[in-house]
Design a protein around this motif. Structure first.
Motif, PDB file in Angstrom:
ATOM      1  N   GLY A   1      -0.026   4.289   7.954  1.00  0.00           N
ATOM      2  CA  GLY A   1       0.355   5.299   6.979  1.00  0.00           C
ATOM      3  C   GLY A   1       0.338   4.847   5.537  1.00  0.00           C
ATOM      4  O   GLY A   1       0.604   5.642   4.634  1.00  0.00           O
ATOM      5  N   ARG A   2      -0.011   3.595   5.259  1.00  0.00           N
ATOM      6  CA  ARG A   2      -0.054   3.082   3.879  1.00  0.00           C
ATOM      7  C   ARG A   2      -1.483   2.781   3.464  1.00  0.00           C
ATOM      8  O   ARG A   2      -2.236   2.171   4.227  1.00  0.00           O
ATOM      9  N   GLU A   3      -1.843   3.184   2.275  1.00  0.00           N
ATOM     10  CA  GLU A   3      -3.183   2.878   1.778  1.00  0.00           C
ATOM     11  C   GLU A   3      -3.266   1.394   1.429  1.00  0.00           C
ATOM     12  O   GLU A   3      -2.445   0.867   0.683  1.00  0.00           O
ATOM     13  N   VAL A   4      -4.302   0.731   1.971  1.00  0.00           N
ATOM     14  CA  VAL A   4      -4.486  -0.687   1.700  1.00  0.00           C
ATOM     15  C   VAL A   4      -5.781  -0.971   0.958  1.00  0.00           C
ATOM     16  O   VAL A   4      -5.980  -2.079   0.462  1.00  0.00           O
ATOM     17  N   TYR A   5      -6.666   0.048   0.881  1.00  0.00           N
ATOM     18  CA  TYR A   5      -7.930  -0.189   0.174  1.00  0.00           C
ATOM     19  C   TYR A   5      -8.596   1.135  -0.155  1.00  0.00           C
ATOM     20  O   TYR A   5      -8.507   2.110   0.596  1.00  0.00           O
ATOM     21  N   GLN A   6      -9.270   1.151  -1.309  1.00  0.00           N
ATOM     22  CA  GLN A   6     -10.116   2.274  -1.673  1.00  0.00           C
ATOM     23  C   GLN A   6     -11.303   1.740  -2.464  1.00  0.00           C
ATOM     24  O   GLN A   6     -11.130   1.012  -3.449  1.00  0.00           O
ATOM     25  N   GLY A   7     -12.507   2.060  -2.024  1.00  0.00           N
ATOM     26  CA  GLY A   7     -13.705   1.582  -2.702  1.00  0.00           C
ATOM     27  C   GLY A   7     -14.871   1.480  -1.739  1.00  0.00           C
ATOM     28  O   GLY A   7     -14.823   1.989  -0.617  1.00  0.00           O
TER      29      GLY A   7
END
Length: 324
Positions: free
Chosen positions: A179-185
């Motif tokens: 449920g937690r964002e760990v990466y975007q790209g």
């Protein structure tokens, strides 16, 4: 003794399993005559046979990861999976310490070995034992099916990878773990691992343990063609985790959204392409016949050193790398 069904996929390992069929029949006839021996005749037949076995029975899969994967899709909660690894990859068997033995020894363990509990993964509704990946990994798996017959195991996947690099185009992705964002790209690889290896021996997640109640996500970010070739030797030996474009996160649920449809695979088997990959773990739900004497070199110290090095080198505040 529980009922035993031995399912042989004669096409496994480019026909190697079929070539061993006479020896397998002889072993079953003289050592375990009460077992039922079935030879699969078409794609999906392994799953059909496995689904028809009685509750509480033992299903012995003779073949590679593809054969085992078919069984995983239908195996019941009180059934034991036996594996006789005759395949091109054998990462599920490697995960369970079942490699490096002869045919008779493998059959003995598969039929009479003590059942040990392992975690089972589920990717977009599809059960898997070793890995579920999106992007380049799945593209390579798809390409590997057409590899020359003389290529097996790791060389087969290296051949497929080099061909895939010709048309390399990285998607944008958003990765959530528990449920937690760990990466975007941009991403080259997103691999949810229950085992340390995939692709016939690539040590992608040396910290992964198939019985710890969680999965390990390895994410490789923005790489060009030369960058991929440069990290390959490190990937083969599990030395890639300290690279600044590589991230690791452990958890029980994973959600990865892409800006376009991407290839997906589980245990080397292609899934329907999608712009979303949802993965979760079902702790201890898979029973595999094992040999308590069987073990492989423990890769965990290597992983710990790599993770420590990477954590020390990564600037504070960088998203996408979490050691748990």
């Amino acid at each position: 003794m529980e009922p035993v069904t031995v399912i042989v996929n004669p096409a496994a390992s480019r026909g190697k399993a079929g070539a061993a069929l006479g020896k397998i029949r002889s072993w079953v006839r003289y050592r375990c005559p009460e077992a039922e021996l079935v030879v699969s005749e078409h794609p999906g037949h392994v799953a059909e046979v496995a689904a028809a076995t009685p509750p509480g029975s033992r299903i012995v899969a003779v073949g590679g990861d593809g054969t085992v994967h078919e069984v995983l899709g239908v195996i019941g909660p009180r059934q034991t999976l036996g594996i006789v690894p005759i395949g091109s990859g054998n990462d599920i068997a490697r995960m369970a310490g079942l490699l490096g033995r002869g045919l008779e020894s493998s059959l003995e363990t598969a039929v009479w070995g003590e059942a040990r509990r392992y975690d089972l993964g589920v990717a977009n509704g599809e059960p898997f034992g070793s890995s579920a990946t999106a992007g380049l990994d799945a593209s390579v798996a798809r390409r590997a099916f057409a590899a020359p017959r003389f290529l097996r195991g790791l060389p087969r996947y290296l051949w497929a990878l080099l061909l895939e690099l010709r048309d390399l185009s990285l998607p944008e992705a958003r990765v959530e773990v528990d449920g937690r964002e760990v990466y975007q790209g941009k991403v080259l690889i997103t691999a949810a691992m229950n085992s340390p290896t995939y692709g016939g021996g690539f040590l992608i997640a040396p910290m992964a343990r198939p019985d710890d109640g969680r999965l390990d996500l390895i994410r490789a970010g923005s790489f060009g063609r030369l960058g991929v070739l440069g990290i390959l030797p490190r990937l083969v030996f599990g030395k890639h985790l300290s690279h600044p474009q590589v991230g690791h996160a452990a958890g029980v649920t994973f959600a990865i959204e892409f800006d376009r449809e991407v290839p997906l695979q589980a245990d080397g088997e292609l899934l329907e392409a999608s712009n979303r990959l949802e993965v979760r773990v079902r702790p201890g739900e898979l029973l595999i016949a094992s040999d308590p004497r069987a073990s492989e070199k423990d890769p965990l110290p290597v992983a710990e050193r790599e993770l420590s090095t990477a954590a020390a080198a990564r600037p504070a505040g960088v998203v996408g790398y979490r050691q748990e």
